[in-house]
Enzyme design. Structure first.
Site, PDB file in Angstrom:
ATOM      1  N   HIS A  77      -5.417  10.999  -0.635  1.00 36.44           N
ATOM      2  CA  HIS A  77      -4.295  10.227  -1.179  1.00 36.44           C
ATOM      3  C   HIS A  77      -3.465  11.089  -2.126  1.00 36.44           C
ATOM      4  O   HIS A  77      -2.237  11.095  -2.064  1.00 36.44           O
ATOM      5  CB  HIS A  77      -4.798   9.004  -1.958  1.00 36.44           C
ATOM      6  CG  HIS A  77      -5.507   7.988  -1.139  1.00 36.44           C
ATOM      7  ND1 HIS A  77      -6.707   7.435  -1.529  1.00 36.44           N
ATOM      8  CD2 HIS A  77      -5.196   7.403   0.038  1.00 36.44           C
ATOM      9  CE1 HIS A  77      -7.102   6.553  -0.631  1.00 36.44           C
ATOM     10  NE2 HIS A  77      -6.202   6.512   0.336  1.00 36.44           N
ATOM     11  N   LYS A  83      -9.788  -8.197   0.107  1.00 35.42           N
ATOM     12  CA  LYS A  83     -10.648  -7.063   0.471  1.00 35.42           C
ATOM     13  C   LYS A  83     -11.806  -6.890  -0.511  1.00 35.42           C
ATOM     14  O   LYS A  83     -12.630  -6.007  -0.324  1.00 35.42           O
ATOM     15  CB  LYS A  83      -9.832  -5.762   0.508  1.00 35.42           C
ATOM     16  CG  LYS A  83      -8.873  -5.666   1.662  1.00 35.42           C
ATOM     17  CD  LYS A  83      -8.228  -4.291   1.672  1.00 35.42           C
ATOM     18  CE  LYS A  83      -7.341  -4.078   2.867  1.00 35.42           C
ATOM     19  NZ  LYS A  83      -6.766  -2.722   2.882  1.00 35.42           N
ATOM     20  N   SER A 129     -11.491   5.990   1.771  1.00 31.08           N
ATOM     21  CA  SER A 129     -12.001   5.278   0.596  1.00 31.08           C
ATOM     22  C   SER A 129     -13.304   4.560   0.912  1.00 31.08           C
ATOM     23  O   SER A 129     -14.234   4.555   0.096  1.00 31.08           O
ATOM     24  CB  SER A 129     -10.959   4.270   0.099  1.00 31.08           C
ATOM     25  OG  SER A 129      -9.846   4.934  -0.428  1.00 31.08           O
ATOM     26  N   ARG A 153      -4.986   9.711   9.388  1.00 34.98           N
ATOM     27  CA  ARG A 153      -6.082  10.681   9.397  1.00 34.98           C
ATOM     28  C   ARG A 153      -6.513  11.018  10.811  1.00 34.98           C
ATOM     29  O   ARG A 153      -6.906  12.129  11.097  1.00 34.98           O
ATOM     30  CB  ARG A 153      -7.295  10.130   8.646  1.00 34.98           C
ATOM     31  CG  ARG A 153      -7.118  10.036   7.161  1.00 34.98           C
ATOM     32  CD  ARG A 153      -8.310   9.372   6.609  1.00 34.98           C
ATOM     33  NE  ARG A 153      -8.559   8.187   7.454  1.00 34.98           N
ATOM     34  CZ  ARG A 153      -9.103   7.076   7.055  1.00 34.98           C
ATOM     35  NH1 ARG A 153      -9.532   6.969   5.851  1.00 34.98           N
ATOM     36  NH2 ARG A 153      -9.261   6.060   7.859  1.00 34.98           N
TER      37      ARG A 153
END
Length: 158
Positions: A17, A41, A128, A90
């Site tokens: 990030h 979340k 993450s 990614r």
């Protein structure tokens, strides 16, 4: 409109990030890191703690603002006067979801464009969720996150 918006939950903020923020700042001058509250979340860190950690990590980036938000990302882009939303990719698997999101955002506001950036090879595999999982099992994540984020993870899981 000027600058770019880099939105995400950032729970936690990783070196990948950070790399994308720094590259975005070089490309667009001004960058707004928009941290989504994302209560659905069930984030590991509260919004205020994520904001504080990200501000610490990015303290040396000129013309970088870190702000929290709820609601539509295109609305946040409008509120901050940015015409670009930056999203990181990614792997090929990220593309389908991100393409859908970009298409919907374009439908909601045709004046806001989405730009995709890929991290460098050294950060390509970092997510993450993987960092959280490794940290929860007392694994060493220090090479994947800033020292301040690493400290926060160690404190959370100690």
């Amino acid at each position: 409109m000027s600058g770019a918006l880099y939105p995400g939950t950032f729970d936690p903020f990783t070196n990948g990030h950070e790399e994308l923020v720094r590259r975005t700042a070089r490309m667009y001058g001004r960058v707004v890191v928009a941290v989504a509250a994302s209560p659905s979340k069930a984030p590991l860190f509260a919004l205020e703690q994520r904001l504080a950690l990200i501000r610490e990590v990015l303290a040396d980036v000129p013309d970088c603002e870190v702000t929290g938000y709820e609601g539509l990302t295109v609305q946040v882009a409008r509120e901050h006067g940015t015409g670009i939303i930056v999203r990181g990719l990614r792997a090929a698997g990220d593309f389908e979801f991100e393409f859908q999101l970009a298409s919907m955002n374009r439908h909601l506001d045709a004046d806001v464009e989405t730009v995709f950036l890929t991290p460098s090879e050294q950060h390509m595999f970092i997510s993450s969720s993987l960092v959280r999982e490794i940290a929860a099992m007392n694994g060493d994540v220090s090479e994947f996150v800033h020292p301040a984020v690493n400290q926060a993870l160690m404190a959370r899981f100690s």
